[in-house]
Design a protein around this motif. Structure first.
Motif, PDB file in Angstrom:
ATOM      1  N   LYS A 193       0.818  -1.218   0.000  1.00 47.40           N
ATOM      2  CA  LYS A 193       0.000   0.000   0.000  1.00 47.40           C
ATOM      3  C   LYS A 193       0.855   1.272   0.000  1.00 47.40           C
ATOM      4  N   GLU A 194       1.852   1.304   0.864  1.00 50.74           N
ATOM      5  CA  GLU A 194       2.615   2.539   1.053  1.00 50.74           C
ATOM      6  C   GLU A 194       3.771   2.709   0.063  1.00 50.74           C
ATOM      7  N   PHE A 195       4.238   1.606  -0.520  1.00 49.20           N
ATOM      8  CA  PHE A 195       5.445   1.705  -1.352  1.00 49.20           C
ATOM      9  C   PHE A 195       5.203   1.194  -2.778  1.00 49.20           C
ATOM     10  N   LEU A 196       4.946  -0.097  -2.937  1.00 48.12           N
ATOM     11  CA  LEU A 196       4.867  -0.657  -4.294  1.00 48.12           C
ATOM     12  C   LEU A 196       3.761   0.006  -5.109  1.00 48.12           C
ATOM     13  N   ASP A 197       2.561   0.180  -4.518  1.00 49.59           N
ATOM     14  CA  ASP A 197       1.448   0.797  -5.251  1.00 49.59           C
ATOM     15  C   ASP A 197       1.737   2.261  -5.602  1.00 49.59           C
ATOM     16  N   LYS A 198       2.658   2.872  -4.873  1.00 48.68           N
ATOM     17  CA  LYS A 198       3.011   4.272  -5.152  1.00 48.68           C
ATOM     18  C   LYS A 198       4.281   4.371  -5.994  1.00 48.68           C
ATOM     19  N   GLY A 199       4.729   3.240  -6.505  1.00 51.34           N
ATOM     20  CA  GLY A 199       5.932   3.235  -7.349  1.00 51.34           C
ATOM     21  C   GLY A 199       7.205   3.516  -6.578  1.00 51.34           C
ATOM     22  N   ARG A 200       7.182   3.326  -5.266  1.00 50.05           N
ATOM     23  CA  ARG A 200       8.400   3.532  -4.477  1.00 50.05           C
ATOM     24  C   ARG A 200       9.077   2.170  -4.295  1.00 50.05           C
ATOM     25  N   MET A 201       9.993   1.851  -5.197  1.00 53.27           N
ATOM     26  CA  MET A 201      10.576   0.509  -5.252  1.00 53.27           C
ATOM     27  C   MET A 201      11.891   0.398  -4.475  1.00 53.27           C
ATOM     28  N   GLY A 202      12.429   1.550  -4.073  1.00 52.90           N
ATOM     29  CA  GLY A 202      13.727   1.537  -3.406  1.00 52.90           C
ATOM     30  C   GLY A 202      14.716   2.378  -4.189  1.00 52.90           C
ATOM     31  N   ILE A 203      15.981   2.223  -3.871  1.00 55.11           N
ATOM     32  CA  ILE A 203      17.025   3.066  -4.460  1.00 55.11           C
ATOM     33  C   ILE A 203      17.072   2.914  -5.982  1.00 55.11           C
ATOM     34  N   GLN A 204      16.703   1.733  -6.473  1.00 55.87           N
ATOM     35  CA  GLN A 204      16.766   1.460  -7.919  1.00 55.87           C
ATOM     36  C   GLN A 204      15.951   2.465  -8.749  1.00 55.87           C
ATOM     37  N   ASN A 205      14.834   2.973  -8.204  1.00 60.50           N
ATOM     38  CA  ASN A 205      14.121   4.006  -8.973  1.00 60.50           C
ATOM     39  C   ASN A 205      14.064   5.347  -8.207  1.00 60.50           C
ATOM     40  N   GLY A 206      14.980   5.480  -7.257  1.00 61.16           N
ATOM     41  CA  GLY A 206      15.169   6.781  -6.601  1.00 61.16           C
ATOM     42  C   GLY A 206      14.166   7.106  -5.501  1.00 61.16           C
ATOM     43  N   LYS A 207      13.232   6.168  -5.225  1.00 59.81           N
ATOM     44  CA  LYS A 207      12.221   6.437  -4.191  1.00 59.81           C
ATOM     45  C   LYS A 207      11.926   5.163  -3.411  1.00 59.81           C
ATOM     46  N   GLY A 208      12.017   5.274  -2.097  1.00 59.38           N
ATOM     47  CA  GLY A 208      11.676   4.122  -1.254  1.00 59.38           C
ATOM     48  C   GLY A 208      11.245   4.700   0.074  1.00 59.38           C
ATOM     49  N   PHE A 209      11.883   4.270   1.148  1.00 60.51           N
ATOM     50  CA  PHE A 209      11.653   4.920   2.437  1.00 60.51           C
ATOM     51  C   PHE A 209      12.244   6.330   2.412  1.00 60.51           C
ATOM     52  N   TYR A 210      13.266   6.497   1.578  1.00 61.49           N
ATOM     53  CA  TYR A 210      13.911   7.804   1.406  1.00 61.49           C
ATOM     54  C   TYR A 210      13.832   8.208  -0.061  1.00 61.49           C
ATOM     55  N   ASP A 211      14.110   9.508  -0.333  1.00 60.57           N
ATOM     56  CA  ASP A 211      14.225   9.992  -1.703  1.00 60.57           C
ATOM     57  C   ASP A 211      15.686  10.185  -2.039  1.00 60.57           C
ATOM     58  N   TYR A 212      16.066   9.705  -3.232  1.00 57.88           N
ATOM     59  CA  TYR A 212      17.481   9.744  -3.649  1.00 57.88           C
ATOM     60  C   TYR A 212      17.637  10.748  -4.797  1.00 57.88           C
ATOM     61  N   PRO A 213      18.812  11.288  -5.015  1.00 61.10           N
ATOM     62  CA  PRO A 213      20.139  10.879  -4.545  1.00 61.10           C
ATOM     63  C   PRO A 213      20.565  11.472  -3.195  1.00 61.10           C
ATOM     64  N   ASN A 214      19.723  12.274  -2.547  1.00 62.98           N
ATOM     65  CA  ASN A 214      20.152  12.851  -1.265  1.00 62.98           C
ATOM     66  C   ASN A 214      19.229  12.402  -0.131  1.00 62.98           C
ATOM     67  N   PRO A 215      19.318  11.134   0.265  1.00 66.42           N
ATOM     68  CA  PRO A 215      18.405  10.642   1.310  1.00 66.42           C
ATOM     69  C   PRO A 215      18.609  11.388   2.631  1.00 66.42           C
ATOM     70  N   LYS A 216      17.497  11.574   3.309  1.00 61.95           N
ATOM     71  CA  LYS A 216      17.484  12.346   4.553  1.00 61.95           C
ATOM     72  C   LYS A 216      18.466  11.837   5.613  1.00 61.95           C
ATOM     73  N   TYR A 217      18.713  10.510   5.610  1.00 64.71           N
ATOM     74  CA  TYR A 217      19.585   9.994   6.678  1.00 64.71           C
ATOM     75  C   TYR A 217      21.033  10.463   6.524  1.00 64.71           C
ATOM     76  N   LEU A 218      21.379  11.000   5.336  1.00 65.68           N
ATOM     77  CA  LEU A 218      22.734  11.530   5.149  1.00 65.68           C
ATOM     78  C   LEU A 218      22.849  12.993   5.602  1.00 65.68           C
ATOM     79  N   ASP A 219      21.689  13.599   5.867  1.00 68.19           N
ATOM     80  CA  ASP A 219      21.657  14.981   6.336  1.00 68.19           C
ATOM     81  C   ASP A 219      22.213  15.029   7.768  1.00 68.19           C
ATOM     82  N   PRO A 220      23.217  15.885   8.035  1.00 72.05           N
ATOM     83  CA  PRO A 220      23.806  15.916   9.394  1.00 72.05           C
ATOM     84  C   PRO A 220      22.762  16.162  10.490  1.00 72.05           C
TER      85      PRO A 220
END
Ligand code: NAD
Length: 297
Positions: free
Chosen positions: A266-293
């Motif tokens: 519901k929250e990921f696959l149906d919304k096209g958030r497949m992970g790093i491979q397509n730039g969207k998963g739990f985070y948005d790439y190329p600058n995922p939030k967890y890399l933010d100091p």
């Protein structure tokens, strides 16, 4: 070292990488696949690996061409394995295909030849007897992008000869891998025996409403000093893999796995958030939030 001539069976995603890495390390390698078309695809992949070795490892054009020239391509199994000290199998992850392959291989390979399976989910004892040489049978498991992620999990079954096990460990070193010996059979080897329950625990915290994904990652990162938390890792793995694993467990009656599968769909696959491979998963790439100091504050 006794292993000098190597045959790789199956020139797909992993087989083409194993063959090229072995050839790059100076070994003559025979690459076997079922048809000329499959071999053409393998050659295309290997051309891409040549570029990757130049980009990621600083290899020269001359070095990657030399490696390519160490490869010989075959569609005839008997010719492909003639004289081989080691056959590394990377055919599809389908029991019947592998069983049939080992039956044929056992009939045509030299007596001295060691058989090693790169299977991710099947155990050596599932094929050791079919191969006709249980003492010379084990698993040798590589990771995708072998030139960067250079682990080689070497797994015995009860009947594997100790000397054969040691020789394959030596071979793994000789092709630039870090050998990781497993003295007994273990589904998932070492890495997935740790990673699967870890990722599962993280997802349970979220679907049970205990904490949100960023808080879980933050906790793990601050408390252990790890560069990524479980949800960042899930993005790298790709959301499809945990989804399929949970779906299989849900079908077997696991209610919590069912909850996780529903959430991921519901929250990921149906919304096209497949992970790093397509730039969207739990985070948005190329600058995922967890890399933010500020993420760790
Ligand atoms: P793949 O589908 O990309 O490649 C399989 C290859 O085997 C194809 O080239 C196909 O033509 C060939 N093939 C089919 N039947 C054959 C036969 N009877 N004899 C010889 N070749 C045959 O698969 P893959 O991803 O490379 O996976 C291969 C093995 O490696 C599996 O056991 C898998 O578990 C393991 N593995 C895969 C990965 C990965 O990330 N893809 C990682 C580690 C291990």
């Amino acid at each position: 070292m006794n292993i000098k001539h190597v045959t790789v069976a199956g020139g797909g995603v992993l087989g083409s990488q194993i063959a090229f890495q072995t050839a790059y390390s100076g070994f003559p390698v025979n690459l076997y696949d079922i048809s000329d078309e499959a071999l053409d695809k393998a050659k295309e992949k290997i051309r891409a690996w040549q570029e990757a070795y130049k980009r990621d490892l600083g290899a020269t054009e001359e070095e990657v061409e030399k490696a390519y020239n160490n490869l010989t391509f075959y569609t005839d199994l008997e010719k492909a394995v003639k004289g081989a000290d080691l056959v590394i199998e990377a055919v599809p992850e389908v029991y019947d295909i592998k069983a049939n392959f080992y039956k044929n291989l056992g009939e045509v390979a030299d007596e001295k030849t060691i058989f090693a399976s790169n299977s991710s989910t099947m155990l050596p004892s599932q094929f050791a007897d079919i191969s006709g040489r249980p003492e010379k049978f084990l698993n040798l498991h590589f990771a995708n992008e072998i030139w960067k992620h250079n682990t080689a999990e070497v797994m015995k079954h009860e009947g594997t000869d100790r000397q054969v096990f040691e020789e394959v460990i030596e071979f793994a070193k000789a092709i630039g891998m870090v050998p990781l010996p497993l003295y007994k059979e273990q589904p998932g080897y070492i890495l997935n025996s740790l990673l699967v329950p870890f990722l599962d625990a993280a997802q349970k915290l979220v679907v049970n409403g205990i904490a949100d994904p960023y808080t879980v990652d933050k906790t793990w990162m601050i408390a252990t000093g790890a560069p990524q938390g479980p949800f960042a890792i899930l993005d790298v793995v790709g959301i499809n893999t945990p989804y399929n694993l949970c779906l299989a467990r849900a079908k077997a009656g696991d209610k919590e796995a069912e909850k996780i599968a529903e959430y991921l769909k519901k929250e990921f696959l149906d919304k096209g958030r497949m992970g790093i491979q397509n730039g969207k998963g739990f985070y948005d790439y190329p600058n995922p939030k967890y890399l933010d100091p500020d993420f760790l504050k």
